[in-house]
Design a protein around this motif. Structure first.
Motif, mmCIF file in Angstrom:
data_model
loop_
_atom_site.group_PDB
_atom_site.id
_atom_site.type_symbol
_atom_site.label_atom_id
_atom_site.label_comp_id
_atom_site.label_asym_id
_atom_site.label_seq_id
_atom_site.Cartn_x
_atom_site.Cartn_y
_atom_site.Cartn_z
ATOM 1 N N HIS A 235 0.863 -1.181 0.000
ATOM 2 C CA HIS A 235 0.000 0.000 0.000
ATOM 3 C C HIS A 235 0.899 1.231 0.000
ATOM 4 C CE1 HIS A 235 -3.513 -2.506 1.055
ATOM 5 N NE2 HIS A 235 -2.688 -3.127 1.883
ATOM 6 N N ASP A 242 -3.255 9.131 4.912
ATOM 7 C CA ASP A 242 -3.413 8.103 3.884
ATOM 8 C C ASP A 242 -3.457 6.709 4.515
ATOM 9 O OD1 ASP A 242 -3.798 9.066 1.370
ATOM 10 O OD2 ASP A 242 -1.763 8.692 0.660
ATOM 11 N N ARG A 244 -4.271 5.890 7.527
ATOM 12 C CA ARG A 244 -5.532 5.724 8.272
ATOM 13 C C ARG A 244 -6.699 5.455 7.330
ATOM 14 N NH1 ARG A 244 -7.428 9.230 13.462
ATOM 15 N NH2 ARG A 244 -9.480 8.279 13.747
ATOM 16 N N ARG A 245 -6.747 6.162 6.222
ATOM 17 C CA ARG A 245 -7.838 5.978 5.256
ATOM 18 C C ARG A 245 -7.848 4.551 4.711
ATOM 19 N NH1 ARG A 245 -7.562 5.708 0.077
ATOM 20 N NH2 ARG A 245 -5.457 6.629 -0.015
ATOM 21 N N ILE A 246 -6.674 4.041 4.338
ATOM 22 C CA ILE A 246 -6.604 2.689 3.771
ATOM 23 C C ILE A 246 -6.969 1.645 4.822
ATOM 24 C CG2 ILE A 246 -5.048 0.968 2.781
ATOM 25 C CD1 ILE A 246 -3.495 3.345 1.512
ATOM 26 N N THR A 248 -8.923 2.068 7.377
ATOM 27 C CA THR A 248 -10.359 2.195 7.612
ATOM 28 C C THR A 248 -11.149 1.442 6.547
ATOM 29 O OG1 THR A 248 -10.080 4.350 8.688
ATOM 30 C CG2 THR A 248 -12.277 3.826 7.869
ATOM 31 N N GLU A 249 -10.701 1.546 5.305
ATOM 32 C CA GLU A 249 -11.359 0.823 4.208
ATOM 33 C C GLU A 249 -11.109 -0.682 4.325
ATOM 34 O OE1 GLU A 249 -9.709 2.579 0.730
ATOM 35 O OE2 GLU A 249 -10.765 4.494 0.976
ATOM 36 N N LEU A 250 -9.889 -1.039 4.688
ATOM 37 C CA LEU A 250 -9.493 -2.447 4.744
ATOM 38 C C LEU A 250 -10.327 -3.210 5.772
ATOM 39 C CD1 LEU A 250 -7.292 -4.209 3.355
ATOM 40 C CD2 LEU A 250 -5.831 -3.739 5.324
ATOM 41 N N GLN A 252 -13.141 -1.968 7.150
ATOM 42 C CA GLN A 252 -14.532 -1.480 7.097
ATOM 43 C C GLN A 252 -14.952 -0.869 8.429
ATOM 44 O OE1 GLN A 252 -16.731 -4.949 5.804
ATOM 45 N NE2 GLN A 252 -15.960 -4.803 3.702
#
Length: 253
Positions: A235, A242, A244-246, A248-250, A252
């Protein structure tokens, strides 16, 4: 992502530009997010190019030895698991004193003839598993760091120096890796951040997924090899936001 148990998924993080802003301390809100939201869901580790003391400086002290399941300073050449050092490699033993001094002498001569906007102090750090070369000196201020980084982008100071070192030391198995804003690392071939993977893929380690988060993933950057390694899911990030965003998506969140 398919739901995995905590001991089936491993997240490895670079420090500078990934968990913190370059040479800055981790922010309390991000630290809380990592320890309260991510750690319960995954095994977590740090793979940094710097030594352990610099990790302590940036990540709020020795507590990281308990908070992170793995701490890998110096590209994983020092291996710490659950707060205990379990392995260490030695650059001095690998290269020998004669070769080391030949290299250090050349670096110091090269830097003595280099014209830069300014120079400060500590131009070469000898670490357990690598050398870190800093043309302007690591004792620069944050403003000087930014000024040099812009100068380097325009004049390729570090790339030119690495080219000279490659030519002079073509007989030695050395890798040169630019990381951060002001310096580059030098270490034997294969002693990049993938070295840490040797420890987490040993018999008895059964991770179904190993994710790596880093910012210097381009060729020549010190995250490039581990980011592109077939054993990891890479990643690329540009900041802790960035990361944290990934995450959070990973998960859910």
């Amino acid at each position: 992502m398919v739901a995995l148990a905590r001991d089936e998924i491993l997240l490895l993080f670079d420090v500078d530009g990934t968990l913190t802003q370059p040479r800055s301390n981790v922010e309390a809100d991000f630290e809380k997010f990592m320890y309260e939201q991510i750690k319960p869901r995954a095994t977590i580790g740090i793979v940094g190019g710097s030594d352990l003391e610099k990790m302590f400086e940036q990540l709020n002290g020795r507590g990281i030895l308990q908070q992170f399941d793995y701490v890998f300073p110096e590209n994983g050449l020092v291996q710490i698991e659950n707060g205990v050092e379990v392995g260490k490699e030695s650059l001095q033993q690998h290269l020998g004193e004669q070769t080391l001094q030949r290299f250090i002498n050349f670096v110091l001569r090269y830097l003595s003839e280099l014209e830069l906007p300014f120079k400060r102090g500590t131009f070469l750090e000898f670490r357990n598993g690598m050398m870190n070369v800093c043309p302007i000196g690591r004792q620069c201020t944050k403003e000087e760091r930014l000024t040099f980084n812009q100068f380097d982008n325009e004049h390729n100071v570090r790339e030119n120096m690495i080219a000279a070192l490659r030519k002079e030391f073509s007989d030695i198995d050395l890798t040169y890796s630019i990381g951060g804003q002001i310096s580059f690392d030098v270490f034997p071939n294969g002693w990049d951040k993938t070295f840490a993977l040797r420890h987490v893929t040993k018999p008895g380690k059964n991770y179904k997924e190993i994710h790596f988060f880093g910012d210097k993933t381009e060729k020549g950057g010190n995250d490039h090899e581990i980011y592109n390694d077939p054993r990891t899911i890479g990643h690329k990030v540009a900041s802790p936001d960035d990361t944290r965003r990934i995450l959070t998506e990973l998960f859910q969140l």
